[in-house]
Every structure is written in structure tokens, then in C-alpha cells.
Design an enzyme around this catalytic site. Structure first.
Site, PDB file in Angstrom:
ATOM      1  N   LYS A 125       0.814  -1.213   0.000  1.00 17.31           N
ATOM      2  CA  LYS A 125       0.000   0.000   0.000  1.00 17.31           C
ATOM      3  C   LYS A 125       0.856   1.275   0.000  1.00 17.31           C
ATOM      4  CE  LYS A 125      -3.913  -2.243   2.294  1.00 17.31           C
ATOM      5  NZ  LYS A 125      -4.817  -2.187   3.474  1.00 17.31           N
ATOM      6  N   PHE A 178     -15.890   3.130   6.604  1.00 20.11           N
ATOM      7  CA  PHE A 178     -14.496   3.442   6.294  1.00 20.11           C
ATOM      8  C   PHE A 178     -14.195   3.477   4.794  1.00 20.11           C
ATOM      9  CE2 PHE A 178     -14.754  -1.177   6.997  1.00 20.11           C
ATOM     10  CZ  PHE A 178     -14.223  -1.654   5.798  1.00 20.11           C
ATOM     11  N   ARG A 208      -0.899 -14.376   4.501  1.00 17.60           N
ATOM     12  CA  ARG A 208      -1.642 -13.718   5.579  1.00 17.60           C
ATOM     13  C   ARG A 208      -0.865 -13.801   6.900  1.00 17.60           C
ATOM     14  NH1 ARG A 208      -6.093 -11.604   4.222  1.00 17.60           N
ATOM     15  NH2 ARG A 208      -7.043 -11.596   6.274  1.00 17.60           N
ATOM     16  N   THR A 251      -4.606  -7.341  10.968  1.00 17.86           N
ATOM     17  CA  THR A 251      -4.995  -6.104  10.282  1.00 17.86           C
ATOM     18  C   THR A 251      -4.562  -4.870  11.060  1.00 17.86           C
ATOM     19  OG1 THR A 251      -6.881  -7.253   9.313  1.00 17.86           O
ATOM     20  CG2 THR A 251      -6.963  -4.854   9.311  1.00 17.86           C
ATOM     21  N   ARG A 268       3.120  -6.046   9.070  1.00 18.06           N
ATOM     22  CA  ARG A 268       2.350  -4.943   9.663  1.00 18.06           C
ATOM     23  C   ARG A 268       2.959  -4.459  10.972  1.00 18.06           C
ATOM     24  NH1 ARG A 268      -3.294  -7.484   7.700  1.00 18.06           N
ATOM     25  NH2 ARG A 268      -3.513  -6.277   5.773  1.00 18.06           N
ATOM     26  N   ASN A 313      -2.049   0.235   6.917  1.00 17.59           N
ATOM     27  CA  ASN A 313      -1.469  -0.997   7.441  1.00 17.59           C
ATOM     28  C   ASN A 313      -0.578  -1.750   6.454  1.00 17.59           C
ATOM     29  OD1 ASN A 313      -3.475  -2.038   5.814  1.00 17.59           O
ATOM     30  ND2 ASN A 313      -4.513  -3.173   7.442  1.00 17.59           N
ATOM     31  N   HIS A 347      -2.043  -5.553   1.653  1.00 15.15           N
ATOM     32  CA  HIS A 347      -3.317  -6.259   1.484  1.00 15.15           C
ATOM     33  C   HIS A 347      -2.990  -7.650   0.982  1.00 15.15           C
ATOM     34  CE1 HIS A 347      -7.339  -7.329  -0.014  1.00 15.15           C
ATOM     35  NE2 HIS A 347      -6.672  -7.845  -1.038  1.00 15.15           N
TER      36      HIS A 347
END
EC number: 2.7.4.6
Length: 143
Positions: free
Chosen positions: A11, A59, A87, A93, A104, A114, A117
Site C-alpha cells: 500500500k 471506512f 496472511r 490487520t 504490519r 497498514n 493487502h
């Protein structure tokens, strides 16, 4: 164990923080191969379409705004149990709840920004990969 593919997005916060290489290293160290990759600057339409399932959530607008705030790196990762492995490497998250050594925990500043994705299921992975990549942009890596 099954060989799977999953979508990963680095991100804008992590791209801006210059963490692309460190994050890619984590994927490869975990045995995941990068079989497709591109850097994009998402517009409202592309980001909004990707997160369409969240359109009615409070959000959503902030998420689209964040995802269009700078470049992202979208990648297709491949490996044994790639979805679950990716993951696990990403972490929870909310970075405050993420385990030590996860992406993260190490690179994200908040639940809103964060760092990464990842697809949450085989169905999501298939849909998300197709959203960003044509078949000829995802390559077999036999070497």
C-alpha cells in the site's frame, strides 16, 4: 499441500516508506515466488472497484482516499498454501495486534495505513488477481 496463487498489494504508506524490497524479501524468504508484479497509481474508479464489497461500510471513502494517495505495488505470489502463508507474514490487520516480525508490526503505523493487502480466500485471490492482471502478465517460474 496445494500450490496456490494470491494477490498482494503493498500500500501507499509502505511504498512511500521505501519498504518494497524488505517486504518482497519476506515473501521470498517464506518460499513464495513473485510471478506477477506492477507498480500503479490507482484512481478512484480502480480503487473503488477493488474495494466495492466495502462500499456501504463507514471506512470506505477513507480507504479509497488512502489507496489513491500514492503508488502501490500489486503482485501475484505463488507457493504451497500461499494464501495462508501470505496472511501469516502480513500479520493482524491492526498493527498494534500483529505478532512481532510480521510486515504490519514492522512497517505499518495504524489500522488504516497498514502497509499490505492480501487475499483472504481462494475465491478472493482468483477475483483479485484477475482485477489487476491479464493471464499473460502472470508467469510460470520453473527456474
Amino acid at each position: 499441500m496445494a500450490i496456490e496463487r494470491t494477490l498482494s498489494i503493498i500500500k501507499p504508506d509502505a511504498v512511500g516508506g521505501n519498504h518494497i524490497g524488505a517486504i518482497y524479501s519476506r515473501f521470498e524468504e517464506a518460499g513464495l515466488k513473485i510471478v506477477g508484479a506492477k507498480m500503479l497509481h490507482l484512481d478512484d474508479e480502480k480503487a473503488g472497484g477493488f474495494y466495492a464489497e466495502h462500499k456501504e461500510r463507514p471506512f470506505y471513502n477513507d480507504l479509497v482516499s488512502f489507496m489513491t494517495s500514492g503508488p502501490v505495488v500489486v503482485s501475484v505470489l505463488e507457493g504451497e498454501n500461499a494464501i495462508a502463508k501470505h496472511r501469516e507474514i502480513m500479520g493482524a490487520t491492526n498493527p498494534a495486534e500483529a505478532a512481532e516480525g510480521t510486515i504490519r508490526k514492522d512497517f505499518a503505523s495504524s489500522i488504516d495505513e497498514n502497509a499490505v493487502h492480501g487475499s483472504d480466500s481462494a475465491e478472493s485471490a482468483k477475483r483479485e488477481i484477475a482485477y489487476f492482471f491479464s493471464d499473460n502478465e502472470v508467469l510460470d517460474r520453473t527456474r
